[in-house]
Design an enzyme around this catalytic site. Structure first.
Site, PDB file in Angstrom:
ATOM      1  N   LYS A 125       0.843  -1.214   0.000  1.00 14.57           N
ATOM      2  CA  LYS A 125       0.000   0.000   0.000  1.00 14.57           C
ATOM      3  C   LYS A 125       0.866   1.248   0.000  1.00 14.57           C
ATOM      4  O   LYS A 125       0.574   2.234  -0.656  1.00 14.57           O
ATOM      5  CB  LYS A 125      -0.864   0.004   1.268  1.00 14.57           C
ATOM      6  CG  LYS A 125      -2.120  -0.834   1.134  1.00 14.57           C
ATOM      7  CD  LYS A 125      -3.091  -0.476   2.269  1.00 14.57           C
ATOM      8  CE  LYS A 125      -3.784  -1.719   2.783  1.00 14.57           C
ATOM      9  NZ  LYS A 125      -3.475  -2.129   4.139  1.00 14.57           N
ATOM     10  N   GLU A 149       9.875  -6.583  16.200  1.00 13.18           N
ATOM     11  CA  GLU A 149       8.609  -6.653  15.471  1.00 13.18           C
ATOM     12  C   GLU A 149       7.929  -5.292  15.573  1.00 13.18           C
ATOM     13  O   GLU A 149       8.218  -4.501  16.479  1.00 13.18           O
ATOM     14  CB  GLU A 149       7.703  -7.717  16.092  1.00 13.18           C
ATOM     15  CG  GLU A 149       8.284  -9.119  16.080  1.00 13.18           C
ATOM     16  CD  GLU A 149       8.579  -9.624  14.672  1.00 13.18           C
ATOM     17  OE1 GLU A 149       7.669  -9.627  13.840  1.00 13.18           O
ATOM     18  OE2 GLU A 149       9.725 -10.003  14.401  1.00 13.18           O
ATOM     19  N   LYS A 152       7.341 -16.453  10.653  1.00  9.70           N
ATOM     20  CA  LYS A 152       7.266 -17.515  11.672  1.00  9.70           C
ATOM     21  C   LYS A 152       5.895 -17.594  12.324  1.00  9.70           C
ATOM     22  O   LYS A 152       5.422 -18.678  12.659  1.00  9.70           O
ATOM     23  CB  LYS A 152       8.354 -17.326  12.726  1.00  9.70           C
ATOM     24  CG  LYS A 152       8.371 -15.962  13.413  1.00  9.70           C
ATOM     25  CD  LYS A 152       9.281 -14.968  12.726  1.00  9.70           C
ATOM     26  CE  LYS A 152       8.964 -13.564  13.147  1.00  9.70           C
ATOM     27  NZ  LYS A 152      10.071 -12.649  13.091  1.00  9.70           N
ATOM     28  N   LYS A 204       9.057 -19.717  16.787  1.00  9.39           N
ATOM     29  CA  LYS A 204      10.229 -20.357  16.172  1.00  9.39           C
ATOM     30  C   LYS A 204      10.459 -21.748  16.777  1.00  9.39           C
ATOM     31  O   LYS A 204      10.822 -22.686  16.058  1.00  9.39           O
ATOM     32  CB  LYS A 204      11.450 -19.458  16.340  1.00  9.39           C
ATOM     33  CG  LYS A 204      11.317 -18.180  15.491  1.00  9.39           C
ATOM     34  CD  LYS A 204      12.271 -17.095  15.900  1.00  9.39           C
ATOM     35  CE  LYS A 204      12.164 -15.869  15.004  1.00  9.39           C
ATOM     36  NZ  LYS A 204      12.886 -14.697  15.509  1.00  9.39           N
ATOM     37  N   GLY A 208      17.154  -8.793  10.996  1.00 14.26           N
ATOM     38  CA  GLY A 208      17.625  -7.687  10.152  1.00 14.26           C
ATOM     39  C   GLY A 208      17.330  -7.964   8.692  1.00 14.26           C
ATOM     40  O   GLY A 208      17.279  -9.112   8.263  1.00 14.26           O
TER      41      GLY A 208
HETATM   42  N1  HSE Z   1      11.831  -9.688  15.802  1.00 20.70           N
HETATM   43  C1  HSE Z   1      12.604 -10.817  15.391  1.00 20.70           C
HETATM   44  C2  HSE Z   1      13.845 -10.908  16.245  1.00 20.70           C
HETATM   45  C3  HSE Z   1      12.962 -10.686  13.940  1.00 20.70           C
HETATM   46  O1  HSE Z   1      14.153  -9.936  16.945  1.00 20.70           O
HETATM   47  O2  HSE Z   1      14.507 -11.943  16.253  1.00 20.70           O
HETATM   48  C4  HSE Z   1      13.587 -11.912  13.332  1.00 20.70           C
HETATM   49  O3  HSE Z   1      12.709 -13.007  13.323  1.00 20.70           O
END
Ligand code: HSE
Length: 324
Positions: A45, A190, A105, A205, A303
């Site tokens: 967007k 995030e 994930k 994860k 990253g």
């Molecule tokens: N927010 C996640 C982290 C990003 O800090 O590991 C990578 O998956």
């Protein structure tokens, strides 16, 4: 195959990193693929957001169906993040006969069987190497090179943001809030860092790791999870006096009776253990196999560029298997 044509869902931090990986290493990537590789349509967007890449305006589409229904698109890369609408879009892409690569994930962990079954039913591939450990190749080795093992245990530092926070608190004595802001600015955290600091991202994860290592799927909501919000400078200092560091660990183990124990929580790690040397946003997955012994996969766990590296690696794995 004359060209690999990709539809990209999402041009945020990771989407931009993936685009940049392709632009930076185009000749190497195309040599490995054996043909040109192009991101031809992008669902996004926010077209005008400042990005340090040049994207032709005509690549942008506002309706994902323009990607799913395009017979010339071979692979969909999903980098929207979050469970929905991402999971439905991944499923829709698979059901449209597209191979899918994702770094998501949360969507994979919450819908593991639904998505794997959709891929199987439609004769396409779903790959998600970037979903655990960012740039570290870990899921592919666990599910291929280590297949001759009975994998029995995993201890993972799988969240870059929380490792960064705990590391800066431990090594530099910096306060939690300041380091969290720094991690957000660097693009590890995030959009809503609650998922990082409450351990939810690590649980997602761990769910994926358990499904691949033990062929045992547990919904992330059913993994006992505690984040780092209650870890204080005092706890860190007390651990240090005992020769330990505090790390957020995703742990799972197959016990002698076949039961599997699993949890995510801050744990004390003795300072001689290889996991104690994992600093900043780096991740490591320490794995035990019954014939190989102990292994540790280590590298940049978050990253845009490391994650983009894993995403494009998955694209190349799919390219290898595609009809030519
Ligand atoms: N927010 C996640 C982290 C990003 O800090 O590991 C990578 O998956």
């Amino acid at each position: 195959m004359k060209e690999i044509r990709i539809g990209l869902l999402g041009l945020g931090n990771i989407g931009t990193g993936t685009y940049k990986v392709l632009e930076t290493n185009r000749s190497q990537i195309e040599e490995a693929a054996g043909c040109p590789v192009n991101i031809v349509k992008i669902l996004e967007k926010d077209i005008d957001r400042e990005r340090d890449i040049t994207v032709p305006r005509e690549s942008f589409v506002s309706d994902a169906e323009e990607i799913f229904s395009d017979p010339d698109i071979d692979i969909v890369i999903e980098l929207l993040g979050g469970v929905e609408p991402a999971a439905t879009m991944i499923e829709r892409a698979l059901c449209s006969g597209k191979h899918v690569v994702t770094a998501n994930k949360a969507a994979v962990a919450a819908n593991y069987h639904r998505l794997m079954d959709a891929a199987k039913a439609h004769g396409v591939t779903l790959r998600f190497e970037a979903s655990v450990g960012g740039g570290i190749p870990v899921l592919t080795p666990l599910s291929s090179c280590l297949r001759a093992n009975r994998l029995t245990r995993v201890l993972g530092i799988v969240n870059g943001t929380t490792n960064y926070i705990l590391d800066k608190m431990t090594m530099e004595g910096l306060p939690y809030d300041e380091v969290l802001k720094d991690a957000q600015a660097k693009g590890f955290a995030e959009a809503d860092p609650t998922a990082d600091v409450e351990g939810i991202d690590a649980a997602n994860k761990l769910s994926i790791l358990m499904a691949l290592m033990f062929d045992h799927y547990v919904h992330p909501k059913d993994i006992p999870t505690k984040g780092i919000t209650e870890v204080t400078a005092k706890d860190i200092e007390a651990a240090r006096k005992d020769g330990c560091l505090i790390k957020l660990i995703a742990y799972a183990e197959v016990m002698d009776d076949g039961q599997i124990k699993y949890e995510v929580r801050p744990m004390r790690i003795i300072d001689t253990h290889p996991l104690s040397g994992v600093h900043r946003e780096y991740n490591a997955v320490f794995v035990e196999g019954n014939v190989v012994g102990n292994l540790m996969f280590y590298g940049p766990g978050a990253g845009p560029l490391p994650t983009g590296s894993a995403v494009m690696g998955d694209v190349l794995e799919i390219a290898k298997a595609m009809d030519r």
